[in-house]
Design an enzyme around this catalytic site. Structure first.
Site, PDB file in Angstrom:
ATOM      1  N   HIS A  59       0.988  -0.920   0.105  1.00 11.70           N
ATOM      2  CA  HIS A  59      -0.246  -0.545  -0.047  1.00 11.70           C
ATOM      3  C   HIS A  59       0.941   0.662  -0.243  1.00 11.70           C
ATOM      4  O   HIS A  59       1.416   1.758   0.985  1.00 11.70           O
ATOM      5  CB  HIS A  59      -1.139  -0.089   1.282  1.00 11.70           C
ATOM      6  CG  HIS A  59      -1.516  -1.557   1.510  1.00 11.70           C
ATOM      7  ND1 HIS A  59      -1.556  -2.376   1.831  1.00 11.70           N
ATOM      8  CD2 HIS A  59      -3.361  -1.781   1.082  1.00 11.70           C
ATOM      9  CE1 HIS A  59      -2.421  -3.332   2.007  1.00 11.70           C
ATOM     10  NE2 HIS A  59      -2.717  -2.884   1.120  1.00 11.70           N
TER      11      HIS A  59
ATOM     12  N   GLY B  71      -3.947  -3.637  11.843  1.00 11.93           N
ATOM     13  CA  GLY B  71      -4.344  -3.558  10.442  1.00 11.93           C
ATOM     14  C   GLY B  71      -5.804  -4.272  10.421  1.00 11.93           C
ATOM     15  O   GLY B  71      -6.425  -3.838   9.413  1.00 11.93           O
TER      16      GLY B  71
ATOM     17  N   ASP C 151      -8.900   7.115   7.447  1.00  9.79           N
ATOM     18  CA  ASP C 151     -10.179   7.058   7.430  1.00  9.79           C
ATOM     19  C   ASP C 151     -11.755   5.191   8.080  1.00  9.79           C
ATOM     20  O   ASP C 151     -12.153   5.655   8.686  1.00  9.79           O
ATOM     21  CB  ASP C 151     -11.263   7.400   6.389  1.00  9.79           C
ATOM     22  CG  ASP C 151     -11.357   8.652   5.711  1.00  9.79           C
ATOM     23  OD1 ASP C 151     -11.383   9.941   6.435  1.00  9.79           O
ATOM     24  OD2 ASP C 151     -10.467   9.212   4.901  1.00  9.79           O
TER      25      ASP C 151
ATOM     26  N   ASN D 231      -7.605  11.944   3.477  1.00  7.02           N
ATOM     27  CA  ASN D 231      -7.603  11.709   2.932  1.00  7.02           C
ATOM     28  C   ASN D 231      -8.946  11.432   1.990  1.00  7.02           C
ATOM     29  O   ASN D 231      -8.751  11.278   0.497  1.00  7.02           O
ATOM     30  CB  ASN D 231      -6.233  10.761   2.246  1.00  7.02           C
ATOM     31  CG  ASN D 231      -6.750   8.886   2.704  1.00  7.02           C
ATOM     32  OD1 ASN D 231      -7.959   8.677   2.265  1.00  7.02           O
ATOM     33  ND2 ASN D 231      -5.667   7.866   3.052  1.00  7.02           N
TER      34      ASN D 231
ATOM     35  N   ILE E 150     -10.743   9.130   0.935  1.00  3.29           N
ATOM     36  CA  ILE E 150     -10.053   7.597  -0.124  1.00  3.29           C
ATOM     37  C   ILE E 150     -10.306   6.611   0.623  1.00  3.29           C
ATOM     38  O   ILE E 150     -10.058   6.229   1.419  1.00  3.29           O
ATOM     39  CB  ILE E 150      -8.411   8.345  -0.786  1.00  3.29           C
ATOM     40  CG1 ILE E 150      -8.820   9.109  -1.855  1.00  3.29           C
ATOM     41  CG2 ILE E 150      -8.841   6.595  -1.837  1.00  3.29           C
ATOM     42  CD1 ILE E 150     -10.135   9.042  -2.821  1.00  3.29           C
TER      43      ILE E 150
ATOM     44  N   HIS F 110      -4.001   2.777  -3.512  1.00  2.00           N
ATOM     45  CA  HIS F 110      -4.260   2.199  -1.867  1.00  2.00           C
ATOM     46  C   HIS F 110      -3.245   1.367  -2.006  1.00  2.00           C
ATOM     47  O   HIS F 110      -2.543   1.289  -1.116  1.00  2.00           O
ATOM     48  CB  HIS F 110      -5.406   2.158  -2.039  1.00  2.00           C
ATOM     49  CG  HIS F 110      -5.746   1.698  -0.207  1.00  2.00           C
ATOM     50  ND1 HIS F 110      -5.529   2.122   0.912  1.00  2.00           N
ATOM     51  CD2 HIS F 110      -6.452   0.738  -0.148  1.00  2.00           C
ATOM     52  CE1 HIS F 110      -6.060   1.229   1.837  1.00  2.00           C
ATOM     53  NE2 HIS F 110      -6.198   0.187   1.467  1.00  2.00           N
TER      54      HIS F 110
ATOM     55  N   ARG G  20     -18.566 -19.094  38.454  1.00  2.00           N
ATOM     56  CA  ARG G  20     -18.093 -17.236  38.577  1.00  2.00           C
ATOM     57  C   ARG G  20     -18.260 -16.781  40.346  1.00  2.00           C
ATOM     58  O   ARG G  20     -17.152 -16.027  40.511  1.00  2.00           O
ATOM     59  CB  ARG G  20     -19.400 -16.864  38.216  1.00  2.00           C
ATOM     60  CG  ARG G  20     -20.828 -17.112  38.592  1.00  2.00           C
ATOM     61  CD  ARG G  20     -21.773 -16.233  38.176  1.00  2.00           C
ATOM     62  NE  ARG G  20     -23.413 -16.794  39.006  1.00  2.00           N
ATOM     63  CZ  ARG G  20     -24.228 -15.512  38.709  1.00  2.00           C
ATOM     64  NH1 ARG G  20     -23.753 -14.243  38.511  1.00  2.00           N
ATOM     65  NH2 ARG G  20     -25.318 -15.603  39.269  1.00  2.00           N
TER      66      ARG G  20
ATOM     67  N   GLU H 125     -18.144  -4.341  24.335  1.00  2.00           N
ATOM     68  CA  GLU H 125     -16.730  -5.674  24.520  1.00  2.00           C
ATOM     69  C   GLU H 125     -15.664  -5.728  23.613  1.00  2.00           C
ATOM     70  O   GLU H 125     -14.830  -5.999  24.184  1.00  2.00           O
ATOM     71  CB  GLU H 125     -17.997  -6.558  24.367  1.00  2.00           C
ATOM     72  CG  GLU H 125     -19.289  -7.138  25.419  1.00  2.00           C
ATOM     73  CD  GLU H 125     -20.663  -6.023  25.228  1.00  2.00           C
ATOM     74  OE1 GLU H 125     -21.174  -7.059  25.784  1.00  2.00           O
ATOM     75  OE2 GLU H 125     -19.885  -5.582  24.816  1.00  2.00           O
TER      76      GLU H 125
ATOM     77  N   HIS I 265     -28.740 -15.423  24.245  1.00  3.21           N
ATOM     78  CA  HIS I 265     -27.803 -14.860  25.765  1.00  3.21           C
ATOM     79  C   HIS I 265     -26.532 -16.841  25.697  1.00  3.21           C
ATOM     80  O   HIS I 265     -25.475 -16.476  26.474  1.00  3.21           O
ATOM     81  CB  HIS I 265     -28.167 -14.775  27.038  1.00  3.21           C
ATOM     82  CG  HIS I 265     -28.446 -12.774  26.321  1.00  3.21           C
ATOM     83  ND1 HIS I 265     -29.067 -12.907  26.089  1.00  3.21           N
ATOM     84  CD2 HIS I 265     -27.912 -12.243  27.923  1.00  3.21           C
ATOM     85  CE1 HIS I 265     -29.366 -11.318  26.585  1.00  3.21           C
ATOM     86  NE2 HIS I 265     -28.211 -11.333  27.113  1.00  3.21           N
TER      87      HIS I 265
ATOM     88  N   ARG J 263     -22.997 -19.817  35.979  1.00  2.00           N
ATOM     89  CA  ARG J 263     -23.976 -18.925  35.859  1.00  2.00           C
ATOM     90  C   ARG J 263     -24.887 -19.941  37.043  1.00  2.00           C
ATOM     91  O   ARG J 263     -24.674 -19.614  38.837  1.00  2.00           O
ATOM     92  CB  ARG J 263     -25.228 -18.167  35.326  1.00  2.00           C
ATOM     93  CG  ARG J 263     -26.541 -17.628  36.696  1.00  2.00           C
ATOM     94  CD  ARG J 263     -27.791 -17.220  35.370  1.00  2.00           C
ATOM     95  NE  ARG J 263     -28.464 -17.258  36.172  1.00  2.00           N
ATOM     96  CZ  ARG J 263     -30.022 -17.065  36.401  1.00  2.00           C
ATOM     97  NH1 ARG J 263     -29.699 -18.205  35.873  1.00  2.00           N
ATOM     98  NH2 ARG J 263     -30.544 -17.046  36.965  1.00  2.00           N
TER      99      ARG J 263
END
Length: 730
Positions: free
Chosen positions: A62, A157, A199, A229, A231, A306, A403, A457, A519, A566
């Site tokens: 690029h 990246g 962007d 830019n 683009i 690009h 938990r 998250e 969930h 749980r």
């Protein structure tokens, strides 16, 4: 012009005419129009053409963004005395604790970063390595990789990750400064974090999540240079991105400065960076209008610059137009340019030397603080690190949800691990992850260890990556296991980057009950287990949970997902932390001599149900049944073959039981009781019966498995009888 708009009134989006409309046709014209020294312009142009040469030689990459962003990079790698940002860094000691961090969030522009590292004397970016850009085994891969190139902080990246990591770095710096700086030594940790982003980074939702939190926290040491830019790969940003970024970031609580042109002079950008450095109470976004592929007569300002080489004739034309460049030369750095950047690098080494002398005095004045800081940056365990982890005594300690066992474990180790810092995505009470007695990390209380991430998250995971990357931190974050799907992109970066982030994921199966299939995680465990360099631990009781935390804290280069129930789990009489550390172990031994008739293999809340099933199989059918708990497949597979075969013979009918996807269990078991569809809403015990995870169904299916192989003549396929190949060549 540099300006700051404080009014929130809507404004018509009117951009300054981009530099592409004012492009110069020859070197003398560019120099005549440039408001700065000839050497400055020559340095910037050298960066531009080196990046273009790298992409051209690799025939991949690029070139456009590096050519447009070169003026920004020039200032970020220039000392304050030379009119630059004065960013402190060291080629001789890239891991210097108090260096100013730099993140190239638009990682596809990495040729820019490699060029700057080369000019600054970083050994991993020699001229040979620039010429080996994007080649197998080089130190200049196609996107920045922190484990591959010294001077690269994080893997970027995937757009939006880098800027979100930078928020984590800024949090770490602010927290460490508040913890270890003293009135007589106020600058032991006072680094800034600089970012170049594009962007695409700001379009990704993760950056919005992270930057919203950064604004709330008032992270004044975070400075983002936005390559505006216009683009993207598909064309002009007007196709899909027309919002007022300035107003959005001001609404987040950021200072936003605008620079209309860096192609014809850097005074405005200098002023903006100086203003950002002086602003301590909020992060700064500098919105900089650039031209992608600057200097290219046919591709400047176009999407065609690009993601593909410019082509030999186009590069020759670029060099003929850019001041100080020779169209006949490739990978060329003139002596005055090399000398300039060498001098800037020397300023960084001087800053490091001053800091090291100051730290030596700090060690004398504050030996305990200094020793702890050294231990933390060296990723060394504290003395007696695991001594206080709880031990569950069957018949004495009461049953509970895992938990709650996780809560006990994290609070057992937290006093000895001050580097343990983190929080939940607005589920602290449900995730049971509060550090008792510790305050919140907020704008006015940066010494706090609890981070209120909010319902973010994806950003939460990326911020933890940045905290770990900064050093001296072992960040943790928590949510429901199903919502790991929101965070998965950043969790993958944890594994790739070798960042030992601790993920606490509760409500780990259909056993969360009434909230239903939206969930209830079904595929998530296998998704995480399929990821290289990721520990996934699903504990069956308190002893296994203690092992989970020991595995996590002993793995600074591997992230760990700690999965928690749980609902309550029954006690396991023969569990232990030491056994669980091996990843799998026999929790109920079959009666009598010789090989068992059946092996039940399970994890988490299904283990005690298998224990009950094994007792029924023995008493009702005289089937000698072994129960194996496998809290961590990765740890088990790391054991030697003798141990693995001793636990799982392979040629004994083996039934795996996990309230999750069956995928991944075929290598350990001949048959599976698992989830083959999404769950449903209802009380957890009713759901376990509905989907076949009750002890009665486990016993029934176990007997059917034994009978199946008896009816087949008694031969049971040996799951261990298969070759293992090493396919990666040295």
């Amino acid at each position: 012009m540099v300006y700051q708009v404080k009014s929130k009134a809507p404004q018509q989006k009117k951009m300054a005419e981009p530099p592409s409309k004012r492009v110069h046709t020859d070197q003398s014209a560019q120099l005549a129009a440039y408001k700065g020294s000839p050497l400055e312009l020559k340095c910037i142009n050298t960066v531009r053409v080196l990046a273009a040469d790298m992409v051209q030689k690799a025939n991949s990459g690029h070139p456009g963004a590096p050519m447009g962003c070169a003026p920004m990079a020039h200032l970020l790698w220039s000392s304050a005395a030379a009119g630059g940002a004065g960013r402190n860094h060291s080629a001789a000691s890239p891991g210097w604790w108090n260096r100013d961090r730099f993140v190239l969030s638009n990682g596809h522009a990495c040729a820019l970063q490699y060029v700057m590292l080369h000019l600054s004397g970083y050994e991993d970016c020699s001229m040979e390595q620039l010429k080996n850009f994007r080649q197998v085994g080089s130190a200049t891969p196609g996107h920045p990789e922190n484990f591959c190139t010294k001077g690269v902080e994080v893997c970027t990246g995937p757009l939006g990750q880098g800027i979100s990591n930078a928020v984590g770095m800024s949090i770490a710096a602010k927290h460490l400064g508040a913890t270890y700086n003293t009135p007589d030594f106020p600058s032991i940790i006072d680094s800034k974090t600089y970012v170049i982003c594009g962007d695409g980074c700001l379009q990704e939702g993760i950056s919005g999540e992270a930057c919203s939190l950064a604004g709330h926290l008032g992270l004044g040491d975070l400075i983002v240079l936005y390559d505006d830019n216009h683009i993207t790969i598909d064309g002009d940003t007007d196709l899909a991105f027309t919002e007022d970024v300035k107003m959005r970031y001001e609404a987040y609580g950021w200072q936003v400065l605008t620079v209309d042109d860096v192609a014809n002079g850097l005074d405005d950008l200098r002023a903006a960076i100086d203003e950002a450095k002086k602003t301590a109470d909020k992060p700064t976004l500098i919105k900089i209008r650039t031209a992608i592929g600057f200097g290219s007569p046919n591709k400047e300002g176009k999407a065609s610059s690009h993601g593909a080489p410019l082509g030999p004739s186009e590069i020759e034309a670029v060099k003929s137009r850019l001041y100080g460049q020779d169209p006949a030369k490739s990978f060329f750095i003139d002596e005055d340019v090399a000398a300039y950047y060498k001098a800037q690098a020397e300023e960084g080494e001087k800053a490091r030397a001053v800091w090291e002398a100051n730290f030596a005095k700090y060690k004398e004045a504050h030996p305990k603080k200094a020793a702890e800081l050294e231990r933390r940056f060296n990723n060394e365990l504290p003395a007696g690190a695991y001594d206080d982890l709880p031990t569950f005594v069957c018949g004495k300690d009461k049953e509970n949800a895992t938990r709650k066992f996780s809560e006990a474990c994290i609070n057992a180790v937290a006093p000895k691990f001050p580097e343990l810092m983190g929080g939940s995505a607005d589920l602290t009470g449900s995730n049971c992850c509060a550090l008792k007695g510790e305050g919140d990390f907020q704008k006015s209380t940066p010494a706090g260890r609890m981070v209120r991430f909010g319902v973010r998250e994806h950003a939460m995971a990326a911020i933890c990556n940045g905290m770990f990357a900064y050093g001296a931190m072992r960040p943790f974050c928590a949510t429901f296991l199903q919502f790991a799907g929101y965070a998965l992109g950043a969790m993958r970066c944890s594994a790739l980057s070798k960042f030992g982030v601790i993920y606490i994921m509760t409500h780990d199966s259909i056993g969360l009950g009434e909230d239903g299939p939206t969930h209830q995680p079904v595929e998530m465990l296998e998704s995480l287990r399929a990821m290289p360099n990721m520990n996934v631990v699903r504990a069956a009781d308190a002893n296994e949970m203690a092992a989970a935390y020991q595995i996590a804290l002993s793995s600074p280069n591997t992230p760990t997902v700690i999965c928690c129930t749980r609902g309550k789990v029954a006690a396991l009489e023969h569990s232990s932390r030491e056994k669980a550390m091996k990843g799998a172990y026999t929790v109920i031994q079959e009666e009598g001599e010789g090989a068992p008739d059946l092996v039940l293999l399970a994890t988490g809340s299904e283990v005690w149900r298998c224990v009950d099933a094994a007792k029924a199989l023995q008493s009702n059918h005289s089937l000698r049944t072994r129960v194996v708990s496998m809290p961590c497949q990765e740890a088990f597979l790391a054991q030697d073959e003798e141990y693995r075969r001793n636990v799982l013979p392979g040629n004994v009918p083996t039934l795996s039981v996990e309230a999750s996807s069956e995928h991944g269990w075929h290598r350990f078991s001949h048959a599976q009781i698992s989830m083959t569809r999404f769950g449903m809403s209802g009380p957890l015990e009713e759901l376990f019966v509905k989907f076949g995870f009750d002890a009665e169904n486990v016993a029934s299916k176990g007997k059917q498995l034994v009978d199946f192989y008896k009816n087949m003549g008694g031969a049971v396929p040996d799951l261990n009888a298969r070759p293992t190949f090493v396919n990666i060549k040295p």
